[in-house]
Write a protein that holds these residues in place. Structure first.
Motif, short mmCIF file in Angstrom:
data_model
loop_
_atom_site.label_atom_id
_atom_site.label_comp_id
_atom_site.label_asym_id
_atom_site.label_seq_id
_atom_site.Cartn_x
_atom_site.Cartn_y
_atom_site.Cartn_z
N LEU A 690 0.82 -1.21 0.00
CA LEU A 690 0.00 0.00 0.00
C LEU A 690 0.86 1.26 0.00
O LEU A 690 1.83 1.38 0.75
CB LEU A 690 -0.93 0.01 1.22
N VAL A 691 0.51 2.22 -0.88
CA VAL A 691 1.17 3.52 -0.93
C VAL A 691 0.27 4.62 -0.38
O VAL A 691 0.70 5.46 0.40
CB VAL A 691 1.59 3.85 -2.38
N GLY A 692 -1.00 4.63 -0.80
CA GLY A 692 -1.91 5.69 -0.35
C GLY A 692 -3.30 5.49 -0.93
O GLY A 692 -3.66 4.40 -1.40
N PHE A 693 -4.07 6.56 -0.92
CA PHE A 693 -5.46 6.50 -1.40
C PHE A 693 -5.76 7.81 -2.12
O PHE A 693 -5.36 8.89 -1.67
CB PHE A 693 -6.41 6.31 -0.21
N VAL A 694 -6.47 7.73 -3.24
CA VAL A 694 -6.83 8.91 -4.02
C VAL A 694 -8.34 8.91 -4.24
O VAL A 694 -8.95 7.87 -4.52
CB VAL A 694 -6.06 8.95 -5.36
N LEU A 695 -8.95 10.06 -4.08
CA LEU A 695 -10.40 10.19 -4.27
C LEU A 695 -10.74 10.29 -5.75
O LEU A 695 -9.99 10.90 -6.54
CB LEU A 695 -10.93 11.42 -3.53
N ARG A 696 -11.85 9.73 -6.11
CA ARG A 696 -12.29 9.72 -7.50
C ARG A 696 -12.44 11.13 -8.06
O ARG A 696 -11.97 11.43 -9.16
CB ARG A 696 -13.62 8.97 -7.59
N ARG A 697 -13.10 12.01 -7.30
CA ARG A 697 -13.36 13.36 -7.79
C ARG A 697 -12.06 14.10 -8.03
O ARG A 697 -11.89 14.78 -9.06
CB ARG A 697 -14.23 14.11 -6.79
N ASP A 698 -11.10 14.00 -7.09
CA ASP A 698 -9.81 14.66 -7.27
C ASP A 698 -9.08 14.11 -8.49
O ASP A 698 -8.45 14.85 -9.24
CB ASP A 698 -8.95 14.48 -6.03
N LEU A 699 -9.18 12.80 -8.69
CA LEU A 699 -8.50 12.16 -9.81
C LEU A 699 -9.07 12.64 -11.15
O LEU A 699 -8.32 12.99 -12.07
CB LEU A 699 -8.63 10.64 -9.68
N VAL A 700 -10.39 12.67 -11.26
CA VAL A 700 -11.03 13.08 -12.51
C VAL A 700 -10.73 14.53 -12.83
O VAL A 700 -10.40 14.89 -13.97
CB VAL A 700 -12.55 12.84 -12.43
N ILE A 701 -10.85 15.41 -11.82
CA ILE A 701 -10.59 16.83 -12.03
C ILE A 701 -9.14 17.07 -12.44
O ILE A 701 -8.84 17.86 -13.35
CB ILE A 701 -10.95 17.62 -10.77
N SER A 702 -8.21 16.37 -11.79
CA SER A 702 -6.79 16.57 -12.09
C SER A 702 -6.44 16.09 -13.49
O SER A 702 -5.67 16.75 -14.21
CB SER A 702 -5.94 15.84 -11.05
N LEU A 703 -6.95 14.94 -13.90
CA LEU A 703 -6.68 14.45 -15.26
C LEU A 703 -7.28 15.39 -16.29
O LEU A 703 -6.66 15.67 -17.34
CB LEU A 703 -7.24 13.04 -15.42
N ASP A 704 -8.48 15.86 -16.07
CA ASP A 704 -9.09 16.78 -17.02
C ASP A 704 -8.31 18.08 -17.09
O ASP A 704 -8.12 18.66 -18.18
CB ASP A 704 -10.53 17.05 -16.58
N ASN A 705 -7.83 18.56 -15.95
CA ASN A 705 -7.04 19.79 -15.91
C ASN A 705 -5.71 19.60 -16.64
O ASN A 705 -5.23 20.50 -17.35
CB ASN A 705 -6.80 20.19 -14.46
N ALA A 706 -5.10 18.42 -16.47
CA ALA A 706 -3.83 18.15 -17.15
C ALA A 706 -4.01 18.12 -18.66
O ALA A 706 -3.16 18.63 -19.41
CB ALA A 706 -3.25 16.83 -16.65
#
Length: 805
Positions: A690-706
């Protein structure tokens, strides 16, 4: 972690549009933080074609804040730990900067003072609104009976204040006030009765129709009491628009209409909702409350205290009510601010003086006679009655509300309100005690008879009696004809209130339960008090009455029994204890009656808990499927984390991300193919360290922003959750670094952790999810919804009734 429906393009549960407070009709986020201009609810990014020309600029999301990251979707639970961590970081930054310049010092002072300023604004607005609601409701209630010739805006009482023809015995009669029959030329007789009857029913139907229509069209969240949803929101749940400006406006207006219609409901519960709406709106004036959901909930806890303060004129009781009944997280700082806000609200209401009696409530009374130890027996009987009625009411009301949700009845809320209003008005008008408003009824029942009282409750056979030597009241007397008539009318009113309240609470109009419950208890208490009074009068020679209730003594106060009965029934319905006693004590202003109130309240709670552990608000929370983890409920089952976690046997593998090696296209495909609210991040799928945990909303927004702002990002670009970027060839596609949105310290438990401990962790830390490991390797995940489903299953309830995350 499943969020079937709310993370997709639409919510489809198979229920009607009227269920769950019309949740599906209010997904436009009208009053809270607006959603981004992208379709994040479905978890799908807008795939734009990235350019491969040039080397491209490597974008690290740690360098700048991406709009939308760290926020929450509607109908989801906040992460308390993350919100508190954000606030600590903000406060630490302000503290470190305040020595650098005068401006930073002033900013630090204003930040510390903003919480108190916010409490001041909430108290002022809530008190002003409560005063306006009280005045308007009193005027519109009197409008059903007649109109003032001196001014249409005057209520019956205000109209007769300035009249010189008014006598004390007939203070409700004056030439300036005309009934509808008198205005239509039928001053007396059967025709006058019919005209007044028809006008009473017509006004009631008009008021209720306007109330349900305004709620239905403009603010579906303005219906009901609001306390079950407030409790759920304070536990960390997001319901956008529930505390918005439109809800505030419509709730305020329709609350007046609903109370004036004569329905068996009160305004005290909805006033808590109104105060919380004021708090939520004012939070947007201050950055630290606007951007932090946990801090905002501290303000909402204080606002709940304000609501009870203006509803009952009980600021201390309001603070205790917020602490005991609605708040999920209540630090000491919130206690002080709640006290200050409740004080400001009570002062504002006192300045408005809506009832014209220099009191904060309509039914303020003072009893002058002490109670005797033997009276604890009837007080305990009232507590038993309150507990029995409270448990029976909860079962009947929940059964009716469930029927409304599962049948065609729920599709016609306007028709239901009109039918209940018609039934209430037709049956209430012939009886004097059901025709008057519930607050006036309670005031009448609490009243201690004096020589000049003209009420039928004070009509005794020997009217020419002297004042008792003990206390300031009248000695016990034989019941007269008027009192016997009042007893029969009160018996009919008791049956009517007990039945009609079951069908009224939960309709699509603002409806509180405090006043109807108190009315039922006050009627029962007054009847018992009259019975005790007559028993003492005719049998004063009995041993139990000798010494304290001799002939000619004023030893029994029926109004006190009414007050104790009101507390018992309200306690049986809501299961309140400490706050209820303090509220009733503040209503009467007498310290010596605390013991009877405590005895009745505790007895009602014990009896009601023996028949069902849930109060009315917890029952409605469970009925609506809200993710509320009750802090008072004990978990007694011997299950382990491995029994509750997902994936379970027969499920597919756990959806997870790797810290490197996955492309943008693969991550987006995983998001599109699942409806989970977050994903664990591991070293590799083989090792599953295990490394960590990422929230779906943060992931989607960040990929779209990138994709939009970083050059060269395409579906084949690599996604990295590592701290350092590995070396890459010159012509390699630029990676997308998402280290900043990764939670590197997610809460974890081992697979053998008892669920009793896991439930305690979720309650006390307010977690959304917890990862399950074995020897450091990721095994599964437990969400708040999983725990609630497991607890429902262990209690032999339908686990699918939990609808939200």
């Amino acid at each position: 972690m499943d969020n079937n429906g709310f993370c997709n393009d639409s919510y489809n549960s198979g229920t009607s549009d009227d269920e769950l407070l019309d949740l599906t009709g209010t997904l436009e986020f009208p009053d809270d933080v607006p959603p981004m201009n992208h379709d994040y609810n479905s978890g799908k990014s807008k795939h734009g074609g990235g350019s491969l020309n040039g080397a491209g600029k490597l974008m690290d999301l740690m360098d700048e804040t991406v709009p939308g990251v760290g926020t929450y979707e509607d109908f989801n639970t906040i992460d308390w730990v993350r919100e508190k961590s954000k606030d600590r970081d903000r406060h630490r930054e302000i503290t470190n900067k305040k020595t650098q310049s005068t401006w930073d010092l002033l900013f630090s002072v204003s930040d510390a003072f903003s919480g108190w300023l916010l409490m001041l604004l909430i108290g002022l607005l809530s008190g002003a609104l409560a005063g306006g609601i009280d005045i308007s409701a009193q005027w519109m209630t009197d409008l059903k009976g007649g109109v003032c010739l001196n001014g249409f805006r005057y209520s019956h009482e205000h109209c007769c204040w300035s009249s010189r023809e008014t006598t004390f015995q007939e203070r409700d009669k004056c030439p300036q006030w005309k009934s509808w029959a008198e205005l239509f030329g039928a001053p007396e007789g059967a025709s006058a009765y019919v005209v007044n009857y028809l006008m009473y029913v017509s006004w009631a139907l008009l008021f209720s129709f306007l109330a349900v229509t305004l709620v239905r069209v403009f603010a579906p969240y303005a219906c009901g009491s609001g306390i079950p949803e407030i409790k759920t929101i304070l536990s960390g749940f997001i319901i956008r628009g529930y505390l918005g400006k439109w809800t505030l406006i419509i709730k305020t207006v329709t609350l007046v209409l609903a109370v004036s219609s004569g329905l068996s409901l009160g305004k005290e519960g909805p006033l808590v909702h109104v105060a919380c709406c004021c708090a939520n709106i004012f939070c947007y004036l201050f950055t630290k409350y606007r951007k932090n959901e946990a801090k905002r909930r501290e303000v909402l806890s204080a606002a709940a205290a304000v609501g009870v303060s203006v509803a009952f004129g009980a600021p201390i009781g309001g603070v205790l009510f917020s602490l005991e009944e609605v708040s999920y997280y209540f630090p000491l700082k919130t206690l002080w601010r709640s006290f200050f806000a409740a004080l400001v609200a009570a002062f504002t209401l006192r300045a408005i003086n809506p009832f014209g009696n220099s009191r904060l409530v309509l039914f303020y009374v003072e009893f002058h006679n002490p109670w005797h130890l033997l009276e604890l027996v009837p007080f305990i009987l009232l507590g038993i009655f309150g507990g029995l009625w409270g448990a029976a009411f909860i079962r009947a009301n929940i059964a009716w509300c469930r029927r409304r949700k599962t049948t065609r009845l729920g599709h016609y809320p306007v028709l239901e309100v009109l039918l209940v209003t018609l039934t209430t008005a037709v049956l209430a008008f012939p009886n004097e005690y059901t025709r008057m408003s519930s607050s006036e009824l309670i005031s009448e029942l609490f009243n201690d008879c004096s020589l000049l009282d003209s009420s039928k409750l004070c009509d005794y056979a020997n009217a020419n009696v002297t004042i008792s030597k003990v206390g300031n009241g009248l000695s016990n007397r034989a019941a007269g004809r008027g009192l016997f008539t009042a007893i029969w009318e009160l018996c009919l009113a008791l049956l009517f209130k007990m039945v009609i309240t079951v069908f009224t609470f939960g309709m699509k109009v603002p409806s509180g339960l405090f006043i109807p419950s108190m009315a039922v208890g006050a009627i029962a208490g007054r009847l018992l008090g009259i019975g005790m009074e007559q028993l003492a009068y005719y049998n004063h020679e009995w041993d139990v009455f000798k010494g304290w209730c001799s002939e000619g003594a004023d030893c029994i106060t029926p109004g006190l029994y009414a007050m104790v009965g009101a507390a018992a029934c309200l306690g049986g319905v809501t299961r309140m204890t400490v706050s209820l006693v303090v509220i009733m004590f503040e209503l009467t202003g007498g310290l010596e009656y605390i013991v009877p109130l405590m005895v009745a309240t505790m007895t009602s709670k014990w009896v009601a808990d023996a028949l069902g552990r849930e109060g009315i608000y917890e029952a409605h929370i469970r009925l609506n499927g809200y993710p509320f983890l009750e802090p008072k409920e004990e978990f007694k089952h011997k299950t382990l984390a491995v029994d509750v976690m997902r994936p379970r046997r027969g499920d597919g593998p756990l959806a997870m991300l790797t810290r490197s090696g996955m492309t943008v296209g693969e991550v987006e495909a995983l998001v599109d193919d699942t409806s989970y609210n977050g994903f664990p991040v591991v070293v590799s799928k083989d090792s599953q360290w295990l490394v960590g945990f990422v929230l779906r909303r943060d992931l989607v927004i960040s990929l779209d922003n990138a994709r939009k702002h970083q050059e060269g990002v395409v579906s084949e670009s690599c996604v990295l959750f590592t701290e350092h970027t590995p070396s890459q060839p010159p012509n390699e596609l630029p990676p997308v670094k998402l280290r900043s949105i990764l939670d590197l310290s997610p809460f974890t438990v081992t697979d053998q952790t008892p669920m009793e401990i896991v439930v305690d962790i979720f309650r006390k830390l307010g977690l959304r999810q917890c990862l399950v490991t074995q020897n450091g390797r990721l095994l599964g995940i437990i969400t708040k919804k999983d725990i609630l489903k497991h607890m429902a299953q262990m209690a032999n309830r339908d686990p699918e009734s939990i609808l939200f995350n």
